[in-house]
Design a protein around this motif. Structure first.
Motif, PDB file in Angstrom:
ATOM      1  N   GLU A  50       0.829  -1.199   0.000  1.00 36.74           N
ATOM      2  CA  GLU A  50       0.000   0.000   0.000  1.00 36.74           C
ATOM      3  C   GLU A  50       0.865   1.252   0.000  1.00 36.74           C
ATOM      4  OE1 GLU A  50      -3.856   1.903   2.305  1.00 36.74           O
ATOM      5  OE2 GLU A  50      -2.871   0.150   3.163  1.00 36.74           O
ATOM      6  N   LEU A  51       1.900   1.256   0.822  1.00 35.63           N
ATOM      7  CA  LEU A  51       2.795   2.409   0.886  1.00 35.63           C
ATOM      8  C   LEU A  51       3.480   2.635  -0.456  1.00 35.63           C
ATOM      9  CD1 LEU A  51       4.366   4.616   2.373  1.00 35.63           C
ATOM     10  CD2 LEU A  51       5.939   2.847   3.205  1.00 35.63           C
ATOM     11  N   TRP A  52       3.951   1.551  -1.075  1.00 33.51           N
ATOM     12  CA  TRP A  52       4.668   1.666  -2.339  1.00 33.51           C
ATOM     13  C   TRP A  52       3.758   2.220  -3.434  1.00 33.51           C
ATOM     14  CZ3 TRP A  52       9.674   1.658  -2.843  1.00 33.51           C
ATOM     15  CH2 TRP A  52      10.252   1.518  -4.105  1.00 33.51           C
ATOM     16  N   ALA A  53       2.519   1.709  -3.486  1.00 39.83           N
ATOM     17  CA  ALA A  53       1.573   2.174  -4.506  1.00 39.83           C
ATOM     18  C   ALA A  53       1.209   3.637  -4.285  1.00 39.83           C
ATOM     19  CB  ALA A  53       0.324   1.304  -4.492  1.00 39.83           C
ATOM     20  N   HIS A  68       0.259  12.164   2.333  1.00 40.56           N
ATOM     21  CA  HIS A  68       1.077  13.298   2.773  1.00 40.56           C
ATOM     22  C   HIS A  68       2.421  12.835   3.331  1.00 40.56           C
ATOM     23  CE1 HIS A  68      -2.060  16.108   1.972  1.00 40.56           C
ATOM     24  NE2 HIS A  68      -2.883  15.632   2.879  1.00 40.56           N
ATOM     25  N   SER A  69       2.377  11.818   4.186  1.00 34.30           N
ATOM     26  CA  SER A  69       3.619  11.330   4.779  1.00 34.30           C
ATOM     27  C   SER A  69       3.391   9.963   5.407  1.00 34.30           C
ATOM     28  CB  SER A  69       4.133  12.306   5.857  1.00 34.30           C
ATOM     29  OG  SER A  69       3.208  12.387   6.930  1.00 34.30           O
ATOM     30  N   CYS A  70       4.501   9.310   5.753  1.00 30.90           N
ATOM     31  CA  CYS A  70       4.441   8.015   6.430  1.00 30.90           C
ATOM     32  C   CYS A  70       5.366   8.071   7.636  1.00 30.90           C
ATOM     33  CB  CYS A  70       4.867   6.899   5.483  1.00 30.90           C
ATOM     34  SG  CYS A  70       4.885   5.266   6.263  1.00 30.90           S
ATOM     35  N   LEU A  71       4.877   7.576   8.765  1.00 31.78           N
ATOM     36  CA  LEU A  71       5.646   7.575  10.005  1.00 31.78           C
ATOM     37  C   LEU A  71       5.821   6.149  10.502  1.00 31.78           C
ATOM     38  CD1 LEU A  71       3.626  10.438  11.736  1.00 31.78           C
ATOM     39  CD2 LEU A  71       5.805  10.694  10.557  1.00 31.78           C
ATOM     40  N   LEU A  72       6.985   5.871  11.040  1.00 37.43           N
ATOM     41  CA  LEU A  72       7.278   4.556  11.609  1.00 37.43           C
ATOM     42  C   LEU A  72       7.259   4.666  13.121  1.00 37.43           C
ATOM     43  CD1 LEU A  72       8.212   1.633  11.023  1.00 37.43           C
ATOM     44  CD2 LEU A  72      10.547   2.470  11.207  1.00 37.43           C
ATOM     45  N   GLY A  85      10.808   7.528  -0.868  1.00 39.28           N
ATOM     46  CA  GLY A  85      11.542   6.512  -1.614  1.00 39.28           C
ATOM     47  C   GLY A  85      12.182   5.443  -0.758  1.00 39.28           C
ATOM     48  N   LYS A  86      12.126   5.596   0.572  1.00 37.49           N
ATOM     49  CA  LYS A  86      12.738   4.616   1.464  1.00 37.49           C
ATOM     50  C   LYS A  86      11.670   3.718   2.082  1.00 37.49           C
ATOM     51  CE  LYS A  86      17.003   6.227   1.195  1.00 37.49           C
ATOM     52  NZ  LYS A  86      18.123   5.416   0.669  1.00 37.49           N
ATOM     53  N   LEU A  87      12.041   2.456   2.305  1.00 33.76           N
ATOM     54  CA  LEU A  87      11.182   1.521   3.021  1.00 33.76           C
ATOM     55  C   LEU A  87      11.897   1.092   4.299  1.00 33.76           C
ATOM     56  CD1 LEU A  87       9.818  -0.822   0.201  1.00 33.76           C
ATOM     57  CD2 LEU A  87       8.593   0.984   1.399  1.00 33.76           C
ATOM     58  N   PRO A  88      11.155   0.840   5.391  1.00 34.56           N
ATOM     59  CA  PRO A  88      11.790   0.393   6.633  1.00 34.56           C
ATOM     60  C   PRO A  88      12.479  -0.956   6.424  1.00 34.56           C
ATOM     61  CG  PRO A  88       9.484   1.012   6.985  1.00 34.56           C
ATOM     62  CD  PRO A  88       9.699   0.945   5.521  1.00 34.56           C
TER      63      PRO A  88
END
Length: 403
Positions: A50-53, A68-72, A85-88
């Motif tokens: 989902e994040l990648w798409a 808007h953004s993604c938080l870990l 562009g980064k994945l955990p």
């Protein structure tokens, strides 16, 4: 979280996560915040898809929900923004290894504790062995002497019981990646079911919705993204002075093609059965390999339901859902179109549905729109129109029927 966003209330809950209404702390802008707990590799894989798409679509189309953004989340109150562009890395490792990857420091500490405990237990067993040898011998003799008197086989006592699950969880320590938080644009009109069924039918509004969905899916397919779960629940609505703006959302089941081959997007084939019953294509129901054309079938079901206001009650609920179906037997059992077509590819669909529409009734679709719907719902995927052809086909059908 409070430094970046303020959570107001829960607005939705599904199988994988919870969605909250919130505000950006600095600007006050209203946003939707989706929390996805990273508890097992299967869920994590869906979250990363989902994040990648959503990153691929970015904010490039008005009819696709914007990220808007993604938080870990790395602790009870610790959030770390992910760079574009980064994945955990740990979450990717969890998917590849099939088990949740934990913090190396915590894992090292737990391993040290476990090794220490094993050494202590070994020393204790060596010390006790000489003291208990006679007792065990005596126990064996007593067991033999009582065996002839016993009519029921006796299960020997388990001298080395397995460690309890609770103790294992305690020793594993906290997760390094507790959850992903996706911050998205907020849609104040709810989903497509809620929006359309709470209002009287309006042909112009319905046609606008259909055209916007055409543009959204053409955009996604142009990027090589197959949604695989298109349905009214996954289409959100923003209310504007110029009318509703619909946005395709929820990319947890989506897949991206491998890229370009000789300048043309590859037609990737999928095999996993996924989606929602009343919108799944017949090839998906039948367990066959399928392509992005399965999305066109799902759109056809939605278009038919929107244009004719066809609804059904989902099993176990009293909530009306937009969707088309086939009636089976005298009891009126509802069978999804895809399932019916997978059993009988020559099944003739009755468009318009007439008496199966929910009141108040909109005008039935004209002959040109009926022909387009039948093409989108063809049992043969190759007979369905391509996504980049749909908007022109819809406009042409509406124009022809208006005359």
């Amino acid at each position: 979280m409070e430094e970046l966003y303020t959570l107001e209330k829960e607005v939705g809950r599904g199988s994988y996560g919870v969605v909250f209404e919130g505000h950006m702390a600095k600007t006050g802008q209203r946003v939707a915040i989706k929390r996805l707990p990273c508890s097992n590799p299967e869920c994590i894989e869906l979250y990363l898809q989902e994040l990648w798409a959503m990153r691929a679509t970015a904010k490039n189309h008005v009819n696709v929900i914007a990220l808007h953004s993604c938080l870990l989340q790395t602790g009870p109150r610790t959030l770390k923004p992910l760079k574009p562009g980064k994945l955990p890395v740990r979450l990717v490792e969890s998917v590849l290894k099939g088990s949740v990857v934990r913090d190396p420091q915590v894992q090292e500490r737990n391993d040290a504790q476990s090794n220490s405990q094993r050494r202590t237990n070994s020393a204790s067993r060596l010390k006790d062995r000489s003291n208990t040898a006679q007792a065990r011998a005596k126990h064996r003799n007593e067991t033999k002497s009582n065996a002839s008197d016993s009519t029921t086989p006796q299960r020997p006592q388990n001298r080395a019981r397995k460690r309890s699950a609770q103790r294992e969880e305690e020793q594993q320590g906290p997760l390094r990646c507790l959850a992903l938080w996706l911050v998205m644009e907020y849609c104040d009109g709810g989903d497509l079911n809620q929006y359309l069924l709470s209002r009287p039918p309006d042909a112009q509004r319905n046609h606008s919705v259909v055209l916007q969905l055409c543009r959204a899916v053409a955009f996604l397919h142009g990027l090589g993204i197959t949604h695989r779960d298109l349905k009214p629940d996954n289409v959100l609505v923003c209310i504007t002075p110029k009318g509703p703006v619909v946005k395709v959302a929820d990319f947890g089941l989506s897949k991206m093609s491998e890229g370009l081959a000789d300048g043309v997007l590859t037609r990737q084939h999928f095999s996993s059965t996924c989606g929602s019953d009343f919108y799944m294509a017949p090839e998906v129901w039948g367990g066959l390999t399928y392509t992005s054309q399965a999305d066109i079938f799902s759109l056809g079901v939605m278009f038919w339901a929107v244009v004719e206001r066809i609804t059904f009650l989902e099993e176990g609920t009293t909530q009306e859902q937009l969707g088309a179906y086939v009636c089976k037997g005298r009891s009126g059992w509802l069978m999804p179109l895809g399932e019916a077509l997978s059993e009988n590819a020559d099944l003739q669909l009755c468009i318009p549905m007439k008496f199966k529409r929910a009141p108040p009734l909109p005008p039935p679709p004209g002959p040109a729109m009926c022909t387009l719907l039948l093409d989108m719902l063809a049992s043969n995927p190759d007979a369905r129109p391509q996504a980049d052809q749909l908007e022109a086909r819809v406009r042409s059908a509406l124009k022809e029927d208006s005359h």
